[in-house]
Design a protein around this motif. Structure first.
Motif, PDB file in Angstrom:
ATOM      1  N   HIS A 216       0.804  -1.218   0.000  1.00 56.07           N
ATOM      2  CA  HIS A 216       0.000   0.000   0.000  1.00 56.07           C
ATOM      3  C   HIS A 216       0.846   1.281   0.000  1.00 56.07           C
ATOM      4  N   GLY A 217       2.125   1.158   0.350  1.00 53.88           N
ATOM      5  CA  GLY A 217       2.960   2.353   0.459  1.00 53.88           C
ATOM      6  C   GLY A 217       3.302   2.992  -0.864  1.00 53.88           C
ATOM      7  N   ARG A 218       3.145   2.276  -1.975  1.00 53.41           N
ATOM      8  CA  ARG A 218       3.462   2.905  -3.272  1.00 53.41           C
ATOM      9  C   ARG A 218       2.517   4.058  -3.582  1.00 53.41           C
ATOM     10  N   THR A 219       1.279   4.008  -3.034  1.00 57.17           N
ATOM     11  CA  THR A 219       0.333   5.097  -3.287  1.00 57.17           C
ATOM     12  C   THR A 219       0.024   5.905  -2.029  1.00 57.17           C
ATOM     13  N   ASP A 220       0.471   5.451  -0.882  1.00 55.12           N
ATOM     14  CA  ASP A 220       0.208   6.169   0.370  1.00 55.12           C
ATOM     15  C   ASP A 220       1.536   6.409   1.078  1.00 55.12           C
ATOM     16  N   GLU A 221       2.074   7.605   0.901  1.00 54.99           N
ATOM     17  CA  GLU A 221       3.392   7.913   1.457  1.00 54.99           C
ATOM     18  C   GLU A 221       3.383   7.965   2.977  1.00 54.99           C
ATOM     19  N   ALA A 222       2.217   8.056   3.576  1.00 56.11           N
ATOM     20  CA  ALA A 222       2.147   8.095   5.038  1.00 56.11           C
ATOM     21  C   ALA A 222       2.601   6.784   5.667  1.00 56.11           C
ATOM     22  N   LEU A 223       2.732   5.735   4.871  1.00 59.36           N
ATOM     23  CA  LEU A 223       3.138   4.434   5.399  1.00 59.36           C
ATOM     24  C   LEU A 223       4.638   4.211   5.335  1.00 59.36           C
ATOM     25  N   ALA A 234       0.808   3.924  11.580  1.00 61.64           N
ATOM     26  CA  ALA A 234       0.380   4.548  10.328  1.00 61.64           C
ATOM     27  C   ALA A 234      -0.594   3.648   9.571  1.00 61.64           C
ATOM     28  N   LEU A 235      -0.350   2.351   9.592  1.00 52.20           N
ATOM     29  CA  LEU A 235      -1.262   1.410   8.939  1.00 52.20           C
ATOM     30  C   LEU A 235      -2.633   1.442   9.597  1.00 52.20           C
ATOM     31  N   ALA A 236      -2.639   1.573  10.914  1.00 54.47           N
ATOM     32  CA  ALA A 236      -3.919   1.641  11.624  1.00 54.47           C
ATOM     33  C   ALA A 236      -4.646   2.936  11.306  1.00 54.47           C
ATOM     34  N   ARG A 237      -3.914   4.052  11.305  1.00 54.14           N
ATOM     35  CA  ARG A 237      -4.540   5.337  11.013  1.00 54.14           C
ATOM     36  C   ARG A 237      -5.078   5.391   9.583  1.00 54.14           C
ATOM     37  N   GLY A 238      -4.408   4.687   8.678  1.00 50.41           N
ATOM     38  CA  GLY A 238      -4.858   4.661   7.294  1.00 50.41           C
ATOM     39  C   GLY A 238      -5.928   3.643   7.009  1.00 50.41           C
TER      40      GLY A 238
END
Length: 822
Positions: A216-223, A234-238
Motif C-alpha cells: 500500500h505504500g506505493r500510493t500512500d506515502e504516510a506508510l 500509520a497502517l492503523a490510522r490509514g
C-alpha cells in the motif's frame, strides 16, 4: 511490566544511536589509517534493526557500504575503510570486548559480492537483479556514519525501487513464501521456544507490517516508515489494519522485544530462545513484572500467529499488488479507462460511484480506497458490473460507519468477492441485503450459508415467541425468521449456480412461519375465551408446492385447515374456534406489517372457493367419500401436515391415504377427466403473447407437464407400489422408475426438464426480483444473459442455455405425450 514495555522503543532507539556514533568514530579512525581514501566520499548505511532504530543490547549490526567516484579506484580506495571499521567495532581491542558484530550480508549479492560498491553500482544492481527480499530489507535503510548526504542519495535512489517492487510478478506470493522458509529453517528442538523466527514470534509481526507497507505504500506515502511500531500506527490510522488489531500487535511486539532484551541480560550474549528451566523463567517473570512469563509468552505467541495469518495472508494483498499504481489510486483517467476495458457499460457513471465511496479523509473512505481497486474487477467478473457497483454503493451508504462491515470485506477476500458476484447478479439479493445487512457476515464462512435444520428453526421460533407478548411483536418475529432464511437461501443460490434442492429450505421457512402463526392464533383465541384449553383440535395441511417441499422465492402457502371437537366441547363451539384460528392464522401471515407477507391460498380445499375455509375431520371424510373428483385426489398427493395436533394429523392422513393412493388405480373415465383438465390448462392458462415453449411453468415440457405426469403415475400405481407414496415430484419420478411403471430414460428426461425449469424460475426471480416475470424464459438480451450466468453458463453463452432449455422441454414433452396422453 507496562513501564518496561513503554520504555522499550526509546531504549532500542538509544542503542541504535549509540551504534551510529560508534560507527562514525570507527570510520574517523579508519580514514586516519587509510589516507588514500580521503578523496572518495564514503557512507555507512544501516539496515535491519539498526536502520529501524530497534536494536537490542546484543544484536548484529546490519550495514551496507557506499562510496562515490570511478568504480575501480573508489572501491579499491574505500574497501580498507570497511575492513578497518569491522575490526574496530567487531574485533577485540586490548582488554575491551567487541562492541557489536557487524554484518554486511544484506549488500548486493550477499557474501559473494564486493564489500563496498559505488552508488551507481548499487542502483544498477537493484534495478536489474535484486530479489523480493532485498527490497523488503531496504525498507529500513538509514545513513548513520560517514558522508551522510551520500547515504541519503543512496536511500533516495533505492526508495522508488522499494515502493514499486510490489508490481513485480508474484511479489506478495514470494514474500509469503519467504516467511514460510524462515520458519522451516528453525530447528525442531527450539521451534516452540524461538522468540525471533518461530511461529508467533517477532518476525511474524515484522513481516506482516512490512508486507502491508510495500503493497500500500506505493500510493500512500504516510506508510513509509522504518520503525515497526511507527509503521504499524500509520497502517492503523490509514485503515489498512483494524485499530484493535494494531493495538494488540503493538502490545504483543513490545512484550516480545522486552522479553528478548531480558533474556539477553543474563549473560550479555545474543539469544532468541525462551529458556525452559523453571528458575530462569521465574527470573524473567520478575524482570518483566508478570506472574508467569511462560503463560504470557504462550498467549502472546498464539495471538500474534492468529493476527499474522489473518493479515499477512489477506487475499486482497496479491490482487492489489497486480494492479498498477494508477489503478490502485483510482485516478479518474486511469480508472475510467480500466472500467471501460473490463466491461462496464457506463464508465463515467461508475467513476461517480467510486468517487462518492472514496471521497474524504474518513476511515471509511480510506478502507474503500483499499477495497475498490480490486472489487471493481470482481464486479466485472459478474454478469452486470454496473448494477453491482451501484448496489455496493447503496449498501455501503446504508451501512454507514458500521464497524464490522468494511473490516470484514478488507480482511476476508471470500466475503468481498462473494458480495461482488452477488450484487452484480441478483436484484433480489441486493434488496434482501439492504433489508438484512448483517447477512453480509455469512459470506465469510460458507457454513453460515447452509440451510438451518427444521429442528433448529423450531427451537429458535419458540425462543423468539417467548420473548414477545404483544401480537405485532410475535408476528413480526416469525415473519422475520422466514425472510432471513429466504435471504440465506438466495445468497447461497447465487454462489452455487442455483440448486433446486434449495426449495426444501424455502419450504422449511414457510413451515416454521405457518407453525408460528398457528401458535399465535391458538394462544390468542384461547385467551379471548379465558381458558387455556381449546374447544377443538386444529391442524394445518400443506398442499401444492408447499406440500411437495418445492417452494420458490415467490410461492404462496397452499393450505387446508381441519379441526375436531375436543372432548366435552360442542360442535358449534369447536367450529367457531377453528374458524377464528384459521382466520387469525391467515391474517398473521398476510396482514400488512414491517416484514414481508406470506400469502395463504386455500383454494385446494373441498369445493374450492365455494367451500368453507375450515372443515371438521368428519366433514372431510364425508366429502372425500361421496363427492370428491379426480383433480382433488391429485391435489391430495401433495398433502403434508405442517402444524397442529399430532393425533388429529395422524387421523387426517389415515383418512386421505386411501383417497390418493387408490386400490386399483384409475378408471378410464377418471383418466379422461384428468387429461381434459390438463388440456384446458394448456389452452387457457398460458398468458397471451407468451410462446408455449418459453413458459417455465405451464408451457410444453415445463413444470406442470412433468408434475401432472408424475401425479398421474401415482394415482394409477401408488395403491400397489409404496415407493410412489411421496409428496415430491422428483421422488415420485424416482419411485415410478423403481416400480417399473416408467422407463428410466423417460424418468431421466422428466427429471432433467423439471430441475432446469425450477432452477431457471428461481434464477429469473433472483435476477429481476419480479415475481410476475419468474414464469417466463427471458427473451435474448440482458436478462437472459444474466440468468444464464447465474445458472453457471460462461459469459456470451446465453444462446447455448436457451438451446439446452428447448432441448430439455422437447424431450420431456415427448415423454408426457407417450405416458400421460397415451
Amino acid at each position: 511490566r507496562g513501564r518496561a514495555q513503554d520504555a522499550m522503543p526509546r531504549v532500542a532507539a538509544a542503542i541504535s544511536r549509540l551504534v551510529g556514533a560508534s560507527l562514525d568514530g570507527a570510520l574517523r579512525l579508519a580514514r586516519a589509517l587509510n589516507p588514500a581514501a580521503h578523496a572518495y566520499p564514503f557512507s555507512v548505511v544501516a539496515m535491519g534493526k539498526t536502520g529501524g532504530e530497534e536494536l537490542n543490547y546484543i544484536s548484529d549490526v546490519d550495514v551496507v557500504y557506499v562510496c562515490y567516484g570511478p568504480e575501480e579506484e573508489a572501491v579499491a580506495a574505500t574497501t580498507p575503510l570497511a575492513t578497518t571499521i569491522r575490526k574496530v567495532v567487531s574485533g577485540p581491542v586490548g582488554s575491551e570486548p567487541p562492541l557489536w558484530p557487524l554484518d554486511a550480508n544484506l549488500r548486493p549479492e550477499g557474501r559473494d559480492g564486493p564489500l563496498v560498491r559505488t552508488l551507481d553500482s548499487h542502483l544498477a544492481y537493484y534495478k536489474r537483479w535484486a530479489k523480493t527480499w532485498e527490497f523488503q530489507a531496504l525498507l529500513k535503510s538509514r545513513p548513520v556514519a560517514g558522508d551522510i548526504p551520500l547515504g541519503e542519495r543512496y536511500v533516495a535512489g533505492t526508495q522508488p525501487l522499494v515502493w514499486s517492487a510490489v508490481e513485480r510478478e508474484n511479489f506478495v506470493e514470494d514474500a509469503q513464501a519467504m516467511r514460510r522458509r524462515v520458519e522451516e529453517h528453525v530447528g525442531a528442538s527450539e521451534r516452540d521456544r524461538q522468540l525471533k523466527l518461530g511461529r508467533g514470534g517477532l518476525r511474524d509481526v515484522e513481516f506482516t507490517v512490512q508486507l502491508l507497507q510495500l503493497v500500500h505504500g506505493r500510493t500512500d506515502e504516510a506508510l513509509r516508515h522504518r520503525t515497526t511500531l511507527t509503521a504499524l500506527d500509520a497502517l492503523a490510522r490509514g485503515g489498512y489494519v483494524g485499530r484493535d488489531h494494531a493495538a494488540e500487535l503493538t502490545e504483543c511486539y513490545q512484550f516480545l522485544r522486552t522479553l528478548e532484551h531480558r533474556i539477553q541480560f543474563e549473560r550479555m550474549r545474543r539469544s532468541h530462545t525462551v529458556p525452559r528451566r523453571p528458575e530462569e523463567l521465574r527470573r524473567l517473570s520478575r524482570l518483566l513484572g508478570v506472574e508467569d512469563v511462560e503463560r504470557e509468552w504462550t498467549r502472546t505467541r498464539r495471538r500474534v500467529r492468529e493476527l499474522h495469518e489473518e493479515i499477512f495472508y489477506r487475499p486482497l494483498l496479491p490482487l492489489t499488488a497486480r494492479l498498477s499504481a494508477d489503478e490502485t489510486s483510482l485516478k479518474p483517467d486511469a480508472a475510467i479507462a480500466r472500467l471501460k476495458a473490463i466491461g462496464y457499460r457506463d464508465p463515467a457513471g461508475a467513476m461517480r460511484h467510486l468517487e462518492s465511496l472514496t471521497d474524504g479523509l474518513s476511515r471509511r473512505a480510506a478502507i474503500q480506497r483499499q477495497l475498490l481497486p480490486v472489487m471493481i474487477g470482481w464486479f466485472a467478473a459478474g454478469p452486470d458490473p454496473d448494477a453491482g457497483l451501484l448496489e455496493f454503493r447503496k449498501l455501503s451508504d446504508a451501512m454507514g460507519s458500521t464497524h464490522w462491515y468494511l473490516k470484514l470485506l478488507r480482511d476476508s477476500g471470500l466475503a468481498a468477492e462473494s458480495l461482488a458476484l452477488i450484487l452484480s447478479s441478483s436484484a433480489y439479493c441486493a434488496n434482501a441485503l439492504g433489508r438484512l445487512p448483517e447477512s453480509v457476515q455469512w459470506l465469510a464462512d460458507p457454513r453460515d450459508l447452509a440451510a438451518r435444520s427444521p429442528q433448529d428453526l423450531r427451537s429458535e421460533l419458540a425462543s423468539v415467541l417467548s420473548r414477545h407478548e404483544d401480537h405485532e411483536g410475535r408476528v413480526t418475529a416469525l415473519r422475520y425468521l422466514r425472510r432471513r432464511e429466504l435471504t440465506r437461501a438466495a445468497l447461497a443460490d447465487v454462489l452455487a449456480q442455483v440448486e433446486p434442492e434449495r426449495c426444501v429450505a424455502m419450504t422449511d421457512a414457510a413451515d416454521i412461519a405457518v407453525g408460528g402463526a398457528l401458535q399465535i392464533a391458538a394462544d390468542e383465541a384461547c385467551a379471548r375465551r379465558g381458558s387455556e384449553a381449546a374447544p377443538a383440535h386444529f391442524a394445518a395441511i400443506a398442499m401444492g408446492r408447499m406440500g411437495g417441499r418445492e417452494m420458490n422465492y415467490s410461492s404462496d402457502a397452499d393450505l387446508l385447515f381441519v379441526y375436531e371437537a375436543a372432548e366435552g366441547a360442542g360442535e358449534q363451539e369447536a367450529l367457531e374456534y377453528a374458524t377464528e384460528v384459521a382466520g387469525a392464522l391467515r391474517a398473521a401471515l398476510t396482514e400488512p406489517g414491517p416484514e414481508p407477507a406470506l400469502h395463504v391460498d386455500v383454494d385446494l380445499r373441498p369445493e374450492g372457493r365455494n367451500g368453507p375455509i375450515v372443515r371438521s375431520l368428519g366433514s372431510y371424510a364425508e366429502y372425500y367419500g361421496r363427492w370428491s373428483e379426480p383433480w382433488e385426489w391429485q391435489a391430495l398427493l401433495r398433502a403434508r401436515p405442517v402444524a397442529g395436533d399430532p393425533g388429529l394429523i395422524a387421523r387426517f392422513v389415515a383418512l386421505i391415504d386411501p383417497v390418493r393412493y387408490r386400490d386399483g388405480g384409475l378408471e378410464a373415465t377418471e383418466l379422461t377427466a384428468l387429461r381434459r383438465i390438463k388440456a384446458r390448462v394448456e389452452s387457457e392458462r398460458v398468458p397471451r403473447g407468451v410462446a408455449p415453449h418459453r413458459h417455465l411453468k405451464l408451457g410444453r415440457g415445463g413444470l406442470t407437464d412433468v408434475e401432472f405426469t408424475a401425479q398421474f403415475l401415482q394415482l394409477r400405481y401408488a395403491g400397489e407400489h409404496p415407493e410412489l407414496r411421496v409428496t415430491g415430484t422428483l421422488e415420485a419420478l424416482a419411485g415410478a422408475a423403481d416400480a417399473g411403471v416408467l422407463a428410466e430414460e423417460d424418468a431421466a428426461d422428466l427429471t432433467a426438464a423439471w430441475r432446469l425449469a425450477s432452477r431457471t424460475r428461481d434464477a429469473v426471480m433472483l435476477v429481476t426480483d419480479r415475481p410476475t416475470r419468474s414464469d417466463e424464459l427471458p427473451k435474448p438480451g440482458r436478462d437472459l444473459a444474466v440468468v444464464s450466468r447465474v445458472l453457471g453458463y460462461p459469459a456470451g453463452r446465453s444462446l447455448e442455455f436457451e438451446e439446452d432449455w428447448l432441448r430439455a422441454v422437447r424431450r420431456a414433452r415427448r415423454v408426457v405425450e407417450s405416458v400421460f396422453f397415451a
